[in-house]
Scaffold this motif. Sequence first.
Motif, PDB file in Angstrom:
ATOM      1  N   PHE A 141      34.067  19.828  10.885  1.00 38.86           N
ATOM      2  CA  PHE A 141      34.774  19.891   9.602  1.00 38.86           C
ATOM      3  C   PHE A 141      36.119  20.575   9.783  1.00 38.86           C
ATOM      4  CE2 PHE A 141      30.276  20.762   9.027  1.00 38.86           C
ATOM      5  CZ  PHE A 141      29.883  19.686   8.256  1.00 38.86           C
ATOM      6  N   GLU A 142      36.997  20.301   8.837  1.00 40.65           N
ATOM      7  CA  GLU A 142      38.208  21.114   8.698  1.00 40.65           C
ATOM      8  C   GLU A 142      38.130  21.830   7.368  1.00 40.65           C
ATOM      9  OE1 GLU A 142      42.605  20.139   9.744  1.00 40.65           O
ATOM     10  OE2 GLU A 142      42.400  19.820   7.578  1.00 40.65           O
ATOM     11  N   LEU A 143      38.266  23.144   7.419  1.00 40.13           N
ATOM     12  CA  LEU A 143      38.271  23.979   6.231  1.00 40.13           C
ATOM     13  C   LEU A 143      39.670  24.546   6.017  1.00 40.13           C
ATOM     14  CD1 LEU A 143      34.998  25.988   6.944  1.00 40.13           C
ATOM     15  CD2 LEU A 143      35.256  24.177   5.254  1.00 40.13           C
ATOM     16  N   GLU A 144      40.002  24.812   4.759  1.00 36.05           N
ATOM     17  CA  GLU A 144      41.309  25.392   4.443  1.00 36.05           C
ATOM     18  C   GLU A 144      41.139  26.560   3.490  1.00 36.05           C
ATOM     19  OE1 GLU A 144      45.347  24.112   2.027  1.00 36.05           O
ATOM     20  OE2 GLU A 144      44.363  22.596   3.276  1.00 36.05           O
ATOM     21  N   ALA A 145      41.896  27.619   3.732  1.00 35.53           N
ATOM     22  CA  ALA A 145      41.867  28.790   2.863  1.00 35.53           C
ATOM     23  C   ALA A 145      42.572  28.478   1.547  1.00 35.53           C
ATOM     24  CB  ALA A 145      42.527  29.980   3.547  1.00 35.53           C
ATOM     25  N   VAL A 146      41.836  28.581   0.460  1.00 38.17           N
ATOM     26  CA  VAL A 146      42.390  28.390  -0.882  1.00 38.17           C
ATOM     27  C   VAL A 146      43.017  29.695  -1.372  1.00 38.17           C
ATOM     28  CG1 VAL A 146      41.816  27.856  -3.288  1.00 38.17           C
ATOM     29  CG2 VAL A 146      40.773  26.538  -1.427  1.00 38.17           C
ATOM     30  N   THR A 147      42.385  30.815  -1.002  1.00 37.70           N
ATOM     31  CA  THR A 147      42.935  32.144  -1.290  1.00 37.70           C
ATOM     32  C   THR A 147      42.928  32.938   0.023  1.00 37.70           C
ATOM     33  OG1 THR A 147      40.758  33.059  -1.889  1.00 37.70           O
ATOM     34  CG2 THR A 147      42.107  32.125  -3.675  1.00 37.70           C
ATOM     35  N   PRO A 148      43.713  33.993   0.134  1.00 39.31           N
ATOM     36  CA  PRO A 148      43.794  34.762   1.379  1.00 39.31           C
ATOM     37  C   PRO A 148      42.423  35.228   1.875  1.00 39.31           C
ATOM     38  CG  PRO A 148      45.554  35.416  -0.086  1.00 39.31           C
ATOM     39  CD  PRO A 148      44.677  34.493  -0.881  1.00 39.31           C
ATOM     40  N   VAL A 149      42.269  35.241   3.199  1.00 42.53           N
ATOM     41  CA  VAL A 149      41.002  35.599   3.844  1.00 42.53           C
ATOM     42  C   VAL A 149      41.160  36.939   4.557  1.00 42.53           C
ATOM     43  CG1 VAL A 149      39.324  34.940   5.616  1.00 42.53           C
ATOM     44  CG2 VAL A 149      40.342  33.184   4.149  1.00 42.53           C
ATOM     45  N   PHE A 150      40.187  37.845   4.321  1.00 43.29           N
ATOM     46  CA  PHE A 150      40.231  39.190   4.910  1.00 43.29           C
ATOM     47  C   PHE A 150      38.975  39.497   5.725  1.00 43.29           C
ATOM     48  CE2 PHE A 150      42.725  39.164   1.013  1.00 43.29           C
ATOM     49  CZ  PHE A 150      43.931  39.704   1.420  1.00 43.29           C
ATOM     50  N   MET A 151      38.375  38.469   6.346  1.00 43.13           N
ATOM     51  CA  MET A 151      37.204  38.708   7.188  1.00 43.13           C
ATOM     52  C   MET A 151      37.631  39.453   8.448  1.00 43.13           C
ATOM     53  SD  MET A 151      34.431  35.943   8.642  1.00 43.13           S
ATOM     54  CE  MET A 151      33.477  35.878   7.128  1.00 43.13           C
ATOM     55  N   ARG A 152      36.781  40.406   8.883  1.00 41.53           N
ATOM     56  CA  ARG A 152      37.153  41.251  10.023  1.00 41.53           C
ATOM     57  C   ARG A 152      36.107  41.193  11.125  1.00 41.53           C
ATOM     58  NH1 ARG A 152      38.833  46.592   6.627  1.00 41.53           N
ATOM     59  NH2 ARG A 152      36.956  46.053   5.485  1.00 41.53           N
ATOM     60  N   LEU A 168      26.017  25.718   4.265  1.00 42.12           N
ATOM     61  CA  LEU A 168      27.471  25.780   4.380  1.00 42.12           C
ATOM     62  C   LEU A 168      28.135  25.244   3.121  1.00 42.12           C
ATOM     63  CD1 LEU A 168      30.047  26.284   6.059  1.00 42.12           C
ATOM     64  CD2 LEU A 168      29.806  23.952   6.949  1.00 42.12           C
ATOM     65  N   TRP A 169      27.601  24.165   2.590  1.00 45.39           N
ATOM     66  CA  TRP A 169      28.138  23.605   1.342  1.00 45.39           C
ATOM     67  C   TRP A 169      28.117  24.661   0.236  1.00 45.39           C
ATOM     68  CZ3 TRP A 169      26.207  23.141  -3.552  1.00 45.39           C
ATOM     69  CH2 TRP A 169      26.933  22.331  -4.452  1.00 45.39           C
ATOM     70  N   ALA A 170      26.977  25.342   0.084  1.00 46.39           N
ATOM     71  CA  ALA A 170      26.862  26.352  -0.969  1.00 46.39           C
ATOM     72  C   ALA A 170      27.849  27.489  -0.746  1.00 46.39           C
ATOM     73  CB  ALA A 170      25.432  26.891  -1.022  1.00 46.39           C
ATOM     74  N   PHE A 226      27.982  15.369   4.112  1.00 50.28           N
ATOM     75  CA  PHE A 226      27.516  15.962   2.864  1.00 50.28           C
ATOM     76  C   PHE A 226      27.113  14.873   1.870  1.00 50.28           C
ATOM     77  CE2 PHE A 226      30.310  19.343   4.531  1.00 50.28           C
ATOM     78  CZ  PHE A 226      29.392  20.370   4.588  1.00 50.28           C
ATOM     79  N   LYS A 227      27.886  13.810   1.831  1.00 53.10           N
ATOM     80  CA  LYS A 227      27.584  12.721   0.901  1.00 53.10           C
ATOM     81  C   LYS A 227      26.220  12.106   1.197  1.00 53.10           C
ATOM     82  CE  LYS A 227      32.467  11.563   0.239  1.00 53.10           C
ATOM     83  NZ  LYS A 227      33.545  10.574   0.504  1.00 53.10           N
ATOM     84  N   LYS A 228      25.833  12.091   2.475  1.00 52.97           N
ATOM     85  CA  LYS A 228      24.543  11.510   2.857  1.00 52.97           C
ATOM     86  C   LYS A 228      23.373  12.274   2.243  1.00 52.97           C
ATOM     87  CE  LYS A 228      26.165   9.768   7.344  1.00 52.97           C
ATOM     88  NZ  LYS A 228      26.045   9.941   8.817  1.00 52.97           N
ATOM     89  N   ILE A 229      23.569  13.559   1.953  1.00 55.43           N
ATOM     90  CA  ILE A 229      22.489  14.345   1.350  1.00 55.43           C
ATOM     91  C   ILE A 229      22.792  14.674  -0.114  1.00 55.43           C
ATOM     92  CG2 ILE A 229      21.487  15.307   3.450  1.00 55.43           C
ATOM     93  CD1 ILE A 229      23.269  17.692   3.240  1.00 55.43           C
ATOM     94  N   GLY A 230      23.678  13.880  -0.718  1.00 54.97           N
ATOM     95  CA  GLY A 230      23.915  13.980  -2.158  1.00 54.97           C
ATOM     96  C   GLY A 230      24.826  15.090  -2.608  1.00 54.97           C
ATOM     97  N   LEU A 231      25.674  15.587  -1.709  1.00 56.89           N
ATOM     98  CA  LEU A 231      26.547  16.709  -2.048  1.00 56.89           C
ATOM     99  C   LEU A 231      28.005  16.276  -2.036  1.00 56.89           C
ATOM    100  CD1 LEU A 231      24.879  19.488   0.134  1.00 56.89           C
ATOM    101  CD2 LEU A 231      24.403  18.898  -2.246  1.00 56.89           C
ATOM    102  N   GLN A 232      28.677  16.447  -3.161  1.00 54.37           N
ATOM    103  CA  GLN A 232      30.111  16.184  -3.219  1.00 54.37           C
ATOM    104  C   GLN A 232      30.872  17.428  -2.787  1.00 54.37           C
ATOM    105  OE1 GLN A 232      29.624  13.651  -7.347  1.00 54.37           O
ATOM    106  NE2 GLN A 232      31.667  14.374  -6.831  1.00 54.37           N
TER     107      GLN A 232
END
Length: 334
Positions: free
Chosen positions: A5-16, A141-143, A170-176
């Motif tokens: 997958f490719e994920l994108e930060a919608v808001t700033p990330v502060f994981m350490r 991961l979806w949740a 995700f679509k294969k298991i009914g998740l948009q």
Amino acid sequence: MEVGFELEAVTPVFMRGADQSKVEIRAASIKGLMRWWFRALAGNYFGNNADELRKAESRIFGSTDYKAKFSIEIYCNAEPKSIYAGKFMAQEIYNLGYLWFPIKIQASRKQLCTYYPQGTRFNMILKSSDERVLNAALVSLWALVILGNIGFRSRRGAGSLKFNKHTDEFKKIGLQTSFNSKDELAESIENAISAIGEIIEREPIKIDDYPSYPILSPKSSYIGLYKKGEDPIDLLKAFQREYSNFRRSLRGRDRLKRLVFGAPIISFKVKDRRSSPMIVGVLPFGGQYSVKVLKFHTNPFSHNSFLNKHVEWGILKLFNQYLEEVRVWGDLSE
């Protein structure tokens, strides 16, 4: 088997990571958050039977006795950004000083120096030799991405993510992974709960009382949407304004009613910690963005008798009404 997958930060990330002053996206931390969401979904099939839930969870995520049955790889080629440019704090952090007050404090003390800004992209790969385990990881991961956030202050809008590419699995298991209506989001939540039940081969159970831990069930959780707009930071600023006004309206003796939003409360010398039962983030919605607000009702509220005695769950429902949220799913009846 593996899925990327490719994920994108919608808001700033502060994981350490090991160096607490620097931002780092760690696979182990992501897996831990996925485990939390698996538990919230699977709780519909175990209720307060923590031992059986732990066994089901361990078969997928591992335990002290054996390793997880799937692995995560996550990469980010972008360079982290400094919170301070000279003497000046990054504007998006400064402007969210009420929601992200601990970030401002730690940054001013040089305890937190870098972050990943909006728009940062991450590549993730999930691997497992067991299809059922891989599907459980996908649902978890979806949740995490759709309903939760990652990193420091993740319950107050930091670390919201979105899926950019390769969402067919995700679509294969009914998740948009994108939504044009609240009904589409509600349907995917129901499908996520059902998918976990099929994976662990259990039927939902009736939960008569509030659970002892957060469960994403219609009785003990609530999901709402607040406002729509083009800029996630502007949306969080609008939420921040309403949230701070509502909390400040609880004055004098009523100040203790703020307790339901999390502890400690310094003005009442409530030093015990209790993470907030409210999770706030930003979700792509209808071609724009919307603030997502999740609330979980548990019993007890805390292991501290003082906190349990004084918590007022009804305040969360009053806050719903104050915000004029659009209900997506669940209920907060007392």
